[in-house]
Design an enzyme around this catalytic site. Sequence first.
Site, mmCIF file in Angstrom:
data_model
loop_
_atom_site.group_PDB
_atom_site.id
_atom_site.type_symbol
_atom_site.label_atom_id
_atom_site.label_comp_id
_atom_site.label_asym_id
_atom_site.label_seq_id
_atom_site.Cartn_x
_atom_site.Cartn_y
_atom_site.Cartn_z
ATOM 1 C CB SER A 111 -0.971 0.036 1.187
ATOM 2 O OG SER A 111 -2.007 -0.855 0.963
ATOM 3 C CG ASP A 156 -4.981 -1.193 0.106
ATOM 4 O OD1 ASP A 156 -5.263 -2.215 0.756
ATOM 5 O OD2 ASP A 156 -4.690 -1.206 -1.092
HETATM 6 C C1 GLA Z 1 -5.483 -3.884 -3.434
HETATM 7 C C2 GLA Z 1 -6.655 -2.923 -3.350
HETATM 8 C C3 GLA Z 1 -7.532 -3.230 -2.143
HETATM 9 C C4 GLA Z 1 -7.931 -4.697 -2.093
HETATM 10 C C5 GLA Z 1 -6.713 -5.593 -2.298
HETATM 11 C C6 GLA Z 1 -7.074 -7.063 -2.420
HETATM 12 O O1 GLA Z 1 -4.620 -3.706 -2.360
HETATM 13 O O2 GLA Z 1 -6.196 -1.594 -3.258
HETATM 14 O O3 GLA Z 1 -8.672 -2.402 -2.151
HETATM 15 O O4 GLA Z 1 -8.958 -4.989 -3.011
HETATM 16 O O5 GLA Z 1 -5.971 -5.226 -3.451
HETATM 17 O O6 GLA Z 1 -7.550 -7.533 -1.218
#
Ligand code: GLA
Length: 343
Positions: A111, A156
């Site tokens: 993230s 995230d």
């Molecule tokens: C990414 C997206 C999240 C989520 C994940 C999978 O990190 O940003 O919103 O969907 O993938 O769990």
Amino acid sequence: MPTAEAGPYRATVPGRVNLIGEWIDFNGGLVLPMPLPVVIDLHRQTNDLGLDRIISEQFEESCDFGLEAAAAGHWSDYVRGGLQYAREKGWISGGQTVSIASTIPVGAGLSSSAATIVATLRAAASDTIPVDPVAIALAAQAIENDFIGVPCGIMDQMAVAAGQPGAALALDTRSLHYQSHEVPDGWRFMVLHSGVSRALSDGRYKTRREECMVAATRLGVDYLCDAKLEDIASLDVSLAGRARHAITEADRSRRAVDALIASDMTLFGQLMTDSHISLQADMQVSVPRIDEIVRDAIALGAAGARITGAGFGGCFVALVESTQAEQWADALVRRHRGVKLIV
Ligand code: GLA
């Protein structure tokens, strides 16, 4: 309306690992991310250049952009999306100079994108705007959806805006109610990079998300997590897989939160491994190299392991007894060249 101030303003925002509840934050599920001790540190100062100047220590780059320039497929987009949002809201006015330093690996599933946008919004709001973490998270999600063009869920942004360091954040993605739970003594979540790189904006995330939406519509539910396993036989094989993942992952993440509260980490680990198998077989977001590493992680003594985040490469997370953690990581890194311990 607050007046535009010169700054500098600083915001420090962590990356996150998702422990369980994968690919269900837009399907109505409960998710369990945890902030990590890797961070983005951002400074903002109003300038008189009539443009935004974004400086990255990590990339050793400084770029200038017009105040309303569209996303350019560049790392600075995440900052610029935040600045444009803050200008529209009247939190800031005029050009901004923003410097970022980050220890969050990029494109690893930890993230860095959400952390960059949240840090920009926090530094833009400075001390003058109340920064409710839910409001900041929703704004950051809207920027990622609309400015960057990735149709991500809310996990995230909530994890990095509302999570407490060292604690898992149980987040109901419908109500956005959340609660932090400490990791029981004696256990560590180890986060390692697999050495396989990935990018979210390359379209695979969007395709998987659309498949989930189509499956939900065909099954007559608003959220795929609400579908019934006995109904999915009516779908074609890949949509049935997406549905089976969402339904079973929602159940696993609920059980995992209960296990965490009860300090039943053996069960927690098993649920992580089951989650990985479902991501591999049904959601189809793993890669063979990570499947192999996850198997070895468990063979070497982890209570459970799984790919984390959107997948297609990047990081994986393993649950290991604290007393074994260093030895376990050394053995895994020796067995798999390219694997690197993050935290
Ligand atoms: C990414 C997206 C999240 C989520 C994940 C999978 O990190 O940003 O919103 O969907 O993938 O769990």
